[in-house]
Design a protein around this motif. Structure first.
Motif, PDB file in Angstrom:
ATOM      1  N   THR A 135       0.828  -1.213   0.000  1.00  0.00           N
ATOM      2  CA  THR A 135       0.000   0.000   0.000  1.00  0.00           C
ATOM      3  C   THR A 135       0.861   1.261   0.000  1.00  0.00           C
ATOM      4  O   THR A 135       0.359   2.338  -0.302  1.00  0.00           O
ATOM      5  CB  THR A 135      -0.939   0.051   1.223  1.00  0.00           C
ATOM      6  OG1 THR A 135      -0.152  -0.026   2.416  1.00  0.00           O
ATOM      7  CG2 THR A 135      -1.956  -1.083   1.172  1.00  0.00           C
ATOM      8  N   GLU A 136       2.136   1.109   0.363  1.00  0.00           N
ATOM      9  CA  GLU A 136       3.033   2.257   0.324  1.00  0.00           C
ATOM     10  C   GLU A 136       4.446   1.822  -0.039  1.00  0.00           C
ATOM     11  O   GLU A 136       4.852   0.703   0.235  1.00  0.00           O
ATOM     12  CB  GLU A 136       3.042   3.017   1.651  1.00  0.00           C
ATOM     13  CG  GLU A 136       3.620   2.252   2.813  1.00  0.00           C
ATOM     14  CD  GLU A 136       3.558   3.033   4.120  1.00  0.00           C
ATOM     15  OE1 GLU A 136       2.599   3.788   4.336  1.00  0.00           O
ATOM     16  OE2 GLU A 136       4.484   2.870   4.915  1.00  0.00           O
ATOM     17  N   TYR A 137       5.139   2.739  -0.684  1.00  0.00           N
ATOM     18  CA  TYR A 137       6.536   2.538  -1.062  1.00  0.00           C
ATOM     19  C   TYR A 137       7.149   3.919  -1.188  1.00  0.00           C
ATOM     20  O   TYR A 137       6.452   4.935  -1.118  1.00  0.00           O
ATOM     21  CB  TYR A 137       6.663   1.714  -2.354  1.00  0.00           C
ATOM     22  CG  TYR A 137       6.007   2.334  -3.562  1.00  0.00           C
ATOM     23  CD1 TYR A 137       6.740   3.094  -4.473  1.00  0.00           C
ATOM     24  CD2 TYR A 137       4.646   2.166  -3.803  1.00  0.00           C
ATOM     25  CE1 TYR A 137       6.137   3.671  -5.579  1.00  0.00           C
ATOM     26  CE2 TYR A 137       4.040   2.730  -4.909  1.00  0.00           C
ATOM     27  CZ  TYR A 137       4.789   3.481  -5.795  1.00  0.00           C
ATOM     28  OH  TYR A 137       4.188   4.061  -6.887  1.00  0.00           O
ATOM     29  N   TYR A 138       8.457   3.959  -1.362  1.00  0.00           N
ATOM     30  CA  TYR A 138       9.171   5.233  -1.404  1.00  0.00           C
ATOM     31  C   TYR A 138      10.034   5.299  -2.658  1.00  0.00           C
ATOM     32  O   TYR A 138      10.587   4.282  -3.085  1.00  0.00           O
ATOM     33  CB  TYR A 138      10.053   5.379  -0.158  1.00  0.00           C
ATOM     34  CG  TYR A 138       9.231   5.465   1.104  1.00  0.00           C
ATOM     35  CD1 TYR A 138       8.867   6.686   1.638  1.00  0.00           C
ATOM     36  CD2 TYR A 138       8.788   4.307   1.738  1.00  0.00           C
ATOM     37  CE1 TYR A 138       8.092   6.765   2.791  1.00  0.00           C
ATOM     38  CE2 TYR A 138       8.009   4.380   2.894  1.00  0.00           C
ATOM     39  CZ  TYR A 138       7.666   5.603   3.404  1.00  0.00           C
ATOM     40  OH  TYR A 138       6.891   5.679   4.527  1.00  0.00           O
ATOM     41  N   TRP A 198      13.466  10.830   0.250  1.00  0.00           N
ATOM     42  CA  TRP A 198      12.485   9.826  -0.176  1.00  0.00           C
ATOM     43  C   TRP A 198      11.111  10.457  -0.232  1.00  0.00           C
ATOM     44  O   TRP A 198      10.739  11.248   0.629  1.00  0.00           O
ATOM     45  CB  TRP A 198      12.473   8.645   0.791  1.00  0.00           C
ATOM     46  CG  TRP A 198      13.709   7.821   0.731  1.00  0.00           C
ATOM     47  CD1 TRP A 198      14.759   7.829   1.615  1.00  0.00           C
ATOM     48  CD2 TRP A 198      14.060   6.874  -0.283  1.00  0.00           C
ATOM     49  NE1 TRP A 198      15.724   6.941   1.217  1.00  0.00           N
ATOM     50  CE2 TRP A 198      15.332   6.339   0.051  1.00  0.00           C
ATOM     51  CE3 TRP A 198      13.426   6.430  -1.440  1.00  0.00           C
ATOM     52  CZ2 TRP A 198      15.963   5.374  -0.728  1.00  0.00           C
ATOM     53  CZ3 TRP A 198      14.069   5.462  -2.217  1.00  0.00           C
ATOM     54  CH2 TRP A 198      15.304   4.954  -1.860  1.00  0.00           C
ATOM     55  N   LYS A 238       7.126   9.447  -0.167  1.00  0.00           N
ATOM     56  CA  LYS A 238       6.184   8.362   0.122  1.00  0.00           C
ATOM     57  C   LYS A 238       5.117   8.325  -0.968  1.00  0.00           C
ATOM     58  O   LYS A 238       4.532   9.350  -1.311  1.00  0.00           O
ATOM     59  CB  LYS A 238       5.533   8.570   1.485  1.00  0.00           C
ATOM     60  CG  LYS A 238       4.558   7.480   1.864  1.00  0.00           C
ATOM     61  CD  LYS A 238       3.982   7.734   3.243  1.00  0.00           C
ATOM     62  CE  LYS A 238       3.008   6.653   3.653  1.00  0.00           C
ATOM     63  NZ  LYS A 238       2.476   6.899   5.007  1.00  0.00           N
ATOM     64  N   ARG A 239       4.876   7.153  -1.496  1.00  0.00           N
ATOM     65  CA  ARG A 239       3.838   6.945  -2.510  1.00  0.00           C
ATOM     66  C   ARG A 239       2.849   5.926  -1.948  1.00  0.00           C
ATOM     67  O   ARG A 239       3.243   4.996  -1.261  1.00  0.00           O
ATOM     68  CB  ARG A 239       4.437   6.416  -3.797  1.00  0.00           C
ATOM     69  CG  ARG A 239       5.660   7.198  -4.250  1.00  0.00           C
ATOM     70  CD  ARG A 239       5.442   7.866  -5.539  1.00  0.00           C
ATOM     71  NE  ARG A 239       6.623   8.637  -5.888  1.00  0.00           N
ATOM     72  CZ  ARG A 239       6.571   9.841  -6.383  1.00  0.00           C
ATOM     73  NH1 ARG A 239       5.406  10.416  -6.587  1.00  0.00           N
ATOM     74  NH2 ARG A 239       7.664  10.498  -6.699  1.00  0.00           N
ATOM     75  N   THR A 240       1.582   6.113  -2.231  1.00  0.00           N
ATOM     76  CA  THR A 240       0.558   5.183  -1.750  1.00  0.00           C
ATOM     77  C   THR A 240      -0.243   4.657  -2.937  1.00  0.00           C
ATOM     78  O   THR A 240      -0.311   5.290  -3.991  1.00  0.00           O
ATOM     79  CB  THR A 240      -0.383   5.861  -0.741  1.00  0.00           C
ATOM     80  OG1 THR A 240      -1.001   6.986  -1.351  1.00  0.00           O
ATOM     81  CG2 THR A 240       0.382   6.306   0.503  1.00  0.00           C
ATOM     82  N   GLN A 241      -0.825   3.497  -2.719  1.00  0.00           N
ATOM     83  CA  GLN A 241      -1.660   2.860  -3.733  1.00  0.00           C
ATOM     84  C   GLN A 241      -2.636   1.928  -3.035  1.00  0.00           C
ATOM     85  O   GLN A 241      -2.452   1.600  -1.861  1.00  0.00           O
ATOM     86  CB  GLN A 241      -0.799   2.081  -4.735  1.00  0.00           C
ATOM     87  CG  GLN A 241      -0.057   0.915  -4.110  1.00  0.00           C
ATOM     88  CD  GLN A 241       0.802   0.136  -5.104  1.00  0.00           C
ATOM     89  OE1 GLN A 241       1.297   0.690  -6.076  1.00  0.00           O
ATOM     90  NE2 GLN A 241       0.949  -1.170  -4.870  1.00  0.00           N
ATOM     91  N   VAL A 269       4.308  -2.757  -7.946  1.00  0.00           N
ATOM     92  CA  VAL A 269       4.687  -1.347  -7.838  1.00  0.00           C
ATOM     93  C   VAL A 269       5.195  -0.939  -9.209  1.00  0.00           C
ATOM     94  O   VAL A 269       6.050  -1.611  -9.790  1.00  0.00           O
ATOM     95  CB  VAL A 269       5.802  -1.127  -6.795  1.00  0.00           C
ATOM     96  CG1 VAL A 269       6.363   0.286  -6.882  1.00  0.00           C
ATOM     97  CG2 VAL A 269       5.297  -1.408  -5.395  1.00  0.00           C
ATOM     98  N   VAL A 329      10.438  -0.797  -0.918  1.00  0.00           N
ATOM     99  CA  VAL A 329       9.199  -1.309  -0.339  1.00  0.00           C
ATOM    100  C   VAL A 329       9.587  -2.262   0.787  1.00  0.00           C
ATOM    101  O   VAL A 329      10.498  -3.075   0.636  1.00  0.00           O
ATOM    102  CB  VAL A 329       8.288  -1.995  -1.382  1.00  0.00           C
ATOM    103  CG1 VAL A 329       8.952  -3.208  -2.007  1.00  0.00           C
ATOM    104  CG2 VAL A 329       6.945  -2.362  -0.776  1.00  0.00           C
TER     105      VAL A 329
END
Length: 145
Positions: free
Chosen positions: A63-66, A76, A78-81, A87, A100
């Motif tokens: 649900t999240e990664y950088y 960094w 933060k990206r969400t999905q 990814v 991740v």
């Protein structure tokens, strides 16, 4: 005497693209990925019961990664999905690098191995974090067994 970080706080497999990594003796695995050239990449997370890939299936928990450029020049982001096993980094320099983290408790019952696979030429490094047993680097177990 102080102990260095390798073996105390983490263990690493630099060439982990498409390799099964055991999630034991650690809190989880951080996958650190890099593909230069602002071309973007697609990374897929899977879980399996053993190092041979028995019962392999996608693990749709991301649900999240950088992301960042990967050259130390920026922080960094933060990206969400929505929860998924994939990814996708975009074709911009700001997303050359991607991290991740997967907690060991995220795997399904009976599953103990993870792998992250790049569909492009991205490098994937796996790092165990929160080691349950700390030891010198030369005494660390192989991460793929």
């Amino acid at each position: 005497m102080a102990q260095k970080a390798l073996g105390r706080t983490y263990n690493a497999t630099p060439g982990a693209d498409g390799k099964w990594i055991a999630v034991k003796n650690a809190g989880g695995v951080a996958f650190v990925c890099y593909l230069a050239g602002a071309v973007g990449d697609v990374y897929t997370l899977q879980e399996a019961k053993d190092s041979a890939g028995t019962g392999a299936q996608n693990l749709a928990i991301i649900t999240e990664y950088y992301t960042n450029t990967g050259d130390g020049s920026d922080a960094w982001v933060k990206r969400t999905q929505a929860a998924g096993a994939v990814v996708t980094t975009t074709a911009t320099a700001a997303q050359n690098a991607m991290v991740v983290e997967v907690l060991g408790v995220s795997l399904d019952d009976g599953y103990r191995y993870l792998k992250l696979t790049s569909t492009g030429a991205g490098a994937v490094n796996a790092q165990h974090f929160d080691l349950m047993t700390q030891r010198g680097a030369a005494n660390l177990p192989a991460m793929g067994v």
